[in-house]
Write a protein that holds these residues in place. Structure first.
Motif, short mmCIF file in Angstrom:
data_model
loop_
_atom_site.label_atom_id
_atom_site.label_comp_id
_atom_site.label_asym_id
_atom_site.label_seq_id
_atom_site.Cartn_x
_atom_site.Cartn_y
_atom_site.Cartn_z
N SER A 57 0.83 -1.21 0.00
CA SER A 57 0.00 0.00 0.00
C SER A 57 0.87 1.26 0.00
O SER A 57 0.53 2.25 -0.66
N GLN A 58 1.97 1.23 0.75
CA GLN A 58 2.88 2.37 0.77
C GLN A 58 3.48 2.59 -0.62
O GLN A 58 3.59 3.72 -1.09
N GLY A 61 0.77 3.86 -3.02
CA GLY A 61 0.45 5.25 -2.71
C GLY A 61 1.54 6.20 -3.14
O GLY A 61 1.28 7.29 -3.67
N LEU A 62 2.80 5.80 -2.91
CA LEU A 62 3.93 6.64 -3.31
C LEU A 62 3.99 6.77 -4.83
O LEU A 62 4.23 7.86 -5.36
N LEU A 65 1.27 9.12 -5.99
CA LEU A 65 1.55 10.51 -5.61
C LEU A 65 2.66 11.09 -6.49
O LEU A 65 2.56 12.23 -6.97
N CYS A 249 5.32 1.16 10.19
CA CYS A 249 4.07 0.45 9.93
C CYS A 249 3.80 -0.57 11.04
O CYS A 249 4.69 -0.90 11.83
N ALA A 281 0.25 3.66 5.47
CA ALA A 281 0.18 4.32 4.15
C ALA A 281 -0.64 5.61 4.22
O ALA A 281 -1.35 5.96 3.27
N PRO A 283 -1.65 9.58 4.17
CA PRO A 283 -1.26 10.64 3.23
C PRO A 283 -0.08 11.48 3.71
O PRO A 283 0.79 11.84 2.90
N LEU A 286 3.10 9.44 3.19
CA LEU A 286 3.41 9.33 1.77
C LEU A 286 3.96 10.64 1.23
O LEU A 286 4.86 10.65 0.38
N ASN A 287 3.47 11.76 1.75
CA ASN A 287 4.03 13.06 1.36
C ASN A 287 5.49 13.19 1.77
O ASN A 287 6.30 13.77 1.04
N LEU A 289 7.63 10.66 2.09
CA LEU A 289 8.41 9.82 1.19
C LEU A 289 8.56 10.49 -0.18
O LEU A 289 9.64 10.46 -0.78
N MET A 290 7.49 11.10 -0.67
CA MET A 290 7.55 11.79 -1.95
C MET A 290 8.58 12.91 -1.91
O MET A 290 9.37 13.09 -2.85
#
Length: 299
Positions: A57-58, A61-62, A65, A249, A281, A283, A286-287, A289-290
């Motif tokens: 999921s991570q 999602g990444l 994004l 996680c 995961a 938001p 994920l931001n 990581l992005m």
């Protein structure tokens, strides 16, 4: 752009646990008694670790994004101790024609016996495939990551009396021999804890260590349960909030070691116990990581 996202790995079937722990032990089978004990822990949780499904999921999602915010992207997942192993994933990337990639381990703090091993294996595999790899070795000081952790500490502490509450920031213990190598792992964890505490405006906090393996050599301490036991004797403290700042996680070390073992220790001593929500995961994570990945791409 291509991202190699690396994690510890865990099987999704209990029948695969013997092979999994054999790989962790460098090919040496786990003694039957130890395997039975571990199977018992998983059964208490209702089945295998959710680590693999959360990691997927991570990654999804990444990828979504990055594709939306930066440009077309592919996130490839490789594991240290389970399939697809890091080497298997990098080999597949080579077959797909990848020539450049950013490598990121889902562990905010680096250590020679910890996340550093991910990058050694990734680099060796990438060299064989002619892939140029840009690594992000540690990111426990990333502001977006720290904000995400701080928001969860604030949520856990909502309605609590600050003067009666102690916050414990935990990370995975490692053999104490890392200190002789001047490894900065402990300092990185402490710096993350200090930064989150400042963001939350808390002063009653400490760092503790968890999930030490049962070996004959000493591991970094004190443990979470040791700190909780000491806290029970402190005047005015009646609540403990544990924040697993070294983990990103839910998995065995969080769901059993903290949610069951540490909670039981606290409640037996008459302390109220809370554990901050995992990043998983979400938001905001994920931001983070992005941001880490896109910063490397733009360099």
């Amino acid at each position: 752009m291509d991202i190699l996202l690396m994690a510890h790995g865990a099987p999704e079937e209990l029948s695969d646990l013997p092979e999994y722990y054999q790989h962790i032990r460098g090919g040496q089978p786990l003694p039957e008694e130890a395997l039975a004990r571990l199977l018992g822990l998983y059964e208490v949780l209702g089945g295998p670790s959710p680590l693999a499904s959360i990691t997927r999921s991570q990654a999804e999602g990444l990828q979504r994004l990055l594709s939306q915010k930066v440009g077309p992207s592919r996130v490839h997942v490789g594991y240290l101790h389970w399939h697809p192993f890091i080497e298997e994933t990098v080999e597949q990337m080579g077959r797909e024609g990848v020539t450049h990639a950013v490598a990121l381990a889902l562990a905010p703090h680096s250590c020679r016996l910890g996340a550093d091993r991910y990058f050694v294996r990734a680099s060796e595999a990438a060299a064989k495939q002619g892939i140029e790899l840009t690594s992000i070795p540690q990111w426990g000081d990333d502001p977006v990551f720290l904000d995400a952790v701080a928001s969860r500490v604030k949520d856990a502490m909502f309605g609590l009396v600050a003067d009666e509450t102690m916050v414990i920031f935990s990370a995975h213990s490692l053999p104490a021999r890392i200190r002789s190598w001047h490894d900065s792992y402990e300092e990185q964890v402490q710096a993350s804890a200090d930064a989150v505490a400042q963001l939350c405006g808390i002063t009653d906090y400490t760092v503790a260590w968890q999930s030490a393996a049962r070996t004959n050599e000493p591991w970094i301490g004190p443990s979470v349960t040791e700190v909780i036991t000491e806290m029970a004797d402190e005047q005015g403290v009646n609540c403990v909030v544990v924040c697993p700042i070294g983990f990103v996680c839910d998995h065995l070390e969080v769901l059993y070691d903290l949610d069951i073992e540490a909670r039981s220790c606290a409640e037996e001593l008459g302390l109220k116990y809370l554990r901050t929500a995992s990043l998983n995961a979400s938001p905001d994570f994920l931001n983070a990581l992005m941001g880490l990945v896109s910063a490397k791409i733009s360099v």
